[in-house]
Design a protein around this motif. Sequence first.
Motif, PDB file in Angstrom:
ATOM      1  N   GLN A 216      39.674 -18.632 -42.272  1.00  0.00           N
ATOM      2  CA  GLN A 216      38.580 -18.970 -43.179  1.00  0.00           C
ATOM      3  C   GLN A 216      37.611 -17.809 -43.387  1.00  0.00           C
ATOM      4  O   GLN A 216      36.667 -17.930 -44.195  1.00  0.00           O
ATOM      5  N   LYS A 217      37.788 -16.727 -42.636  1.00  0.00           N
ATOM      6  CA  LYS A 217      36.898 -15.564 -42.695  1.00  0.00           C
ATOM      7  C   LYS A 217      35.439 -15.965 -42.469  1.00  0.00           C
ATOM      8  O   LYS A 217      34.518 -15.380 -43.049  1.00  0.00           O
ATOM      9  N   SER A 218      35.230 -16.956 -41.607  1.00  0.00           N
ATOM     10  CA  SER A 218      33.922 -17.574 -41.450  1.00  0.00           C
ATOM     11  C   SER A 218      33.536 -17.724 -39.982  1.00  0.00           C
ATOM     12  O   SER A 218      34.368 -17.602 -39.085  1.00  0.00           O
ATOM     13  N   ILE A 219      32.240 -18.020 -39.769  1.00  0.00           N
ATOM     14  CA  ILE A 219      31.731 -18.405 -38.460  1.00  0.00           C
ATOM     15  C   ILE A 219      31.754 -19.925 -38.390  1.00  0.00           C
ATOM     16  O   ILE A 219      31.321 -20.611 -39.322  1.00  0.00           O
ATOM     17  N   ALA A 220      32.245 -20.459 -37.270  1.00  0.00           N
ATOM     18  CA  ALA A 220      32.356 -21.904 -37.115  1.00  0.00           C
ATOM     19  C   ALA A 220      31.801 -22.330 -35.762  1.00  0.00           C
ATOM     20  O   ALA A 220      31.560 -21.505 -34.875  1.00  0.00           O
ATOM     21  N   VAL A 221      31.604 -23.632 -35.601  1.00  0.00           N
ATOM     22  CA  VAL A 221      31.128 -24.178 -34.331  1.00  0.00           C
ATOM     23  C   VAL A 221      32.036 -25.331 -33.911  1.00  0.00           C
ATOM     24  O   VAL A 221      32.519 -26.099 -34.753  1.00  0.00           O
ATOM     25  N   SER A 222      32.287 -25.427 -32.610  1.00  0.00           N
ATOM     26  CA  SER A 222      33.006 -26.551 -32.023  1.00  0.00           C
ATOM     27  C   SER A 222      32.143 -27.145 -30.917  1.00  0.00           C
ATOM     28  O   SER A 222      31.327 -26.441 -30.313  1.00  0.00           O
ATOM     29  N   ILE A 223      32.342 -28.419 -30.625  1.00  0.00           N
ATOM     30  CA  ILE A 223      31.518 -29.139 -29.663  1.00  0.00           C
ATOM     31  C   ILE A 223      32.393 -29.666 -28.525  1.00  0.00           C
ATOM     32  O   ILE A 223      33.529 -30.080 -28.734  1.00  0.00           O
ATOM     33  N   SER A 224      31.819 -29.675 -27.310  1.00  0.00           N
ATOM     34  CA  SER A 224      32.547 -30.184 -26.143  1.00  0.00           C
ATOM     35  C   SER A 224      31.570 -30.825 -25.168  1.00  0.00           C
ATOM     36  O   SER A 224      30.416 -30.396 -25.045  1.00  0.00           O
ATOM     37  N   LYS A 225      32.038 -31.830 -24.452  1.00  0.00           N
ATOM     38  CA  LYS A 225      31.242 -32.448 -23.394  1.00  0.00           C
ATOM     39  C   LYS A 225      31.497 -31.793 -22.038  1.00  0.00           C
ATOM     40  O   LYS A 225      30.663 -31.889 -21.137  1.00  0.00           O
ATOM     41  N   ASP A 226      32.655 -31.145 -21.886  1.00  0.00           N
ATOM     42  CA  ASP A 226      33.047 -30.621 -20.577  1.00  0.00           C
ATOM     43  C   ASP A 226      33.430 -29.139 -20.574  1.00  0.00           C
ATOM     44  O   ASP A 226      33.749 -28.585 -19.531  1.00  0.00           O
ATOM     45  N   GLY A 227      33.426 -28.496 -21.738  1.00  0.00           N
ATOM     46  CA  GLY A 227      33.809 -27.092 -21.813  1.00  0.00           C
ATOM     47  C   GLY A 227      35.301 -26.868 -21.924  1.00  0.00           C
ATOM     48  O   GLY A 227      35.735 -25.724 -22.063  1.00  0.00           O
ATOM     49  N   LYS A 228      36.084 -27.952 -21.878  1.00  0.00           N
ATOM     50  CA  LYS A 228      37.541 -27.836 -21.931  1.00  0.00           C
ATOM     51  C   LYS A 228      38.133 -28.461 -23.191  1.00  0.00           C
ATOM     52  O   LYS A 228      39.091 -27.949 -23.754  1.00  0.00           O
ATOM     53  N   ASN A 229      37.578 -29.590 -23.600  1.00  0.00           N
ATOM     54  CA  ASN A 229      38.086 -30.325 -24.757  1.00  0.00           C
ATOM     55  C   ASN A 229      37.111 -30.133 -25.919  1.00  0.00           C
ATOM     56  O   ASN A 229      35.958 -30.576 -25.847  1.00  0.00           O
ATOM     57  N   TRP A 230      37.596 -29.491 -26.979  1.00  0.00           N
ATOM     58  CA  TRP A 230      36.723 -29.057 -28.064  1.00  0.00           C
ATOM     59  C   TRP A 230      37.089 -29.733 -29.389  1.00  0.00           C
ATOM     60  O   TRP A 230      38.256 -29.960 -29.688  1.00  0.00           O
ATOM     61  N   SER A 231      36.080 -30.003 -30.177  1.00  0.00           N
ATOM     62  CA  SER A 231      36.301 -30.494 -31.532  1.00  0.00           C
ATOM     63  C   SER A 231      36.860 -29.369 -32.402  1.00  0.00           C
ATOM     64  O   SER A 231      36.736 -28.184 -32.068  1.00  0.00           O
ATOM     65  N   ASP A 232      37.463 -29.745 -33.516  1.00  0.00           N
ATOM     66  CA  ASP A 232      37.922 -28.729 -34.457  1.00  0.00           C
ATOM     67  C   ASP A 232      36.727 -27.945 -35.000  1.00  0.00           C
ATOM     68  O   ASP A 232      35.626 -28.491 -35.135  1.00  0.00           O
ATOM     69  N   PRO A 233      36.932 -26.684 -35.340  1.00  0.00           N
ATOM     70  CA  PRO A 233      35.821 -25.868 -35.847  1.00  0.00           C
ATOM     71  C   PRO A 233      35.231 -26.434 -37.134  1.00  0.00           C
ATOM     72  O   PRO A 233      35.949 -26.977 -37.978  1.00  0.00           O
TER      73      PRO A 233
END
Length: 324
Positions: free
Chosen positions: A74-91
């Motif tokens: 995507q040539k972009s900056i994205a963010v992902s979210i996690s409750k435990d640092g291991k399982n992340w949402s899609d960017p």
Amino acid sequence: MKKLSLIQLILINLIAGFWGCAQKINNPTLQSTKKWIKYEGSPVLGGGNLGTVFDICVLKDDETYKMYCSWRPQKSIAVSISKDGKNWSDPEIVLSPLETSKWEQDLNRPVVVYKDGKYHMWYTGQADGQSRIGYAISEDGYHFERQSLEPVLSPDTPWEKVAVMCPHVIWDKKEKIFKMWYSGDEQYEPDAIGYATSHDGLNWDKFDKNPVFQADPEKSWEQYKVTACQVIKRKKDYLMFYIGFHDINFAQIGMARSPNGIDNWERYPQNPIITPTPVGWDASATYKPFAIQEKDCWMLWYNGRNEALEQIGLAIYDNHDLDF
């Protein structure tokens, strides 16, 4: 009776040594360099439909981790979210390139600092074979607005050549300034690390004796280049995690410390701390570290590369103190 007490003591020590963060990695297959243990569920983000996701910065509040990353397709900056640092949402894209811009047609390598209720982001913009650094702010961590249409840092000294990139920024509460460590020189993997300061995040003064950290030719694992650091201010010194290149393709992760974050850097004697795993998802190189100190351990996310694909993995150090 004495023999039983000794056995109990040994068992207690063994359990204590693996308790705490060992639980966080869900009984992993141990792949460790010194005391850093690679989480067996790695890579934790990237690959598949996402493609290459790389160069991360992680923020943590009371409930969640936010991982800001480069999303290459995507040539972009994205963010992902996690409750435990291991399982992340899609960017989720938080800043996209400007088609009309002459310097940020491709965005990557962000750092985000939460200060005074706002998210301050510095990022790398790339176009026409050059890299520069931009600045954006968000109220919620998802919608960022550029603070200038021009870069806030550009390559304008001989050692920087055509690229300044990979910014890492901290806010020094005592000195009341932003401090930035950035990489410069070549466009494809910069060669060394420079330093700059700012009172407002927009106008930066480069250190007059840059670069402040360069490759040590006496150490084979980092003899070619050093780059893309994270710097943490501690009570008595500054701790740096950085990439060391043996050659243009083979990279590993090390640590160093300095009394002022500028000079007299001392390498960790047991560098490198994170190395590629043969035949693994990170078999070709380990890049771009970002670490957070937890109550009972350190969590370190990093880029791993196997051939052309880069993804994000996790390594955990099973103690609050690094012994460095």
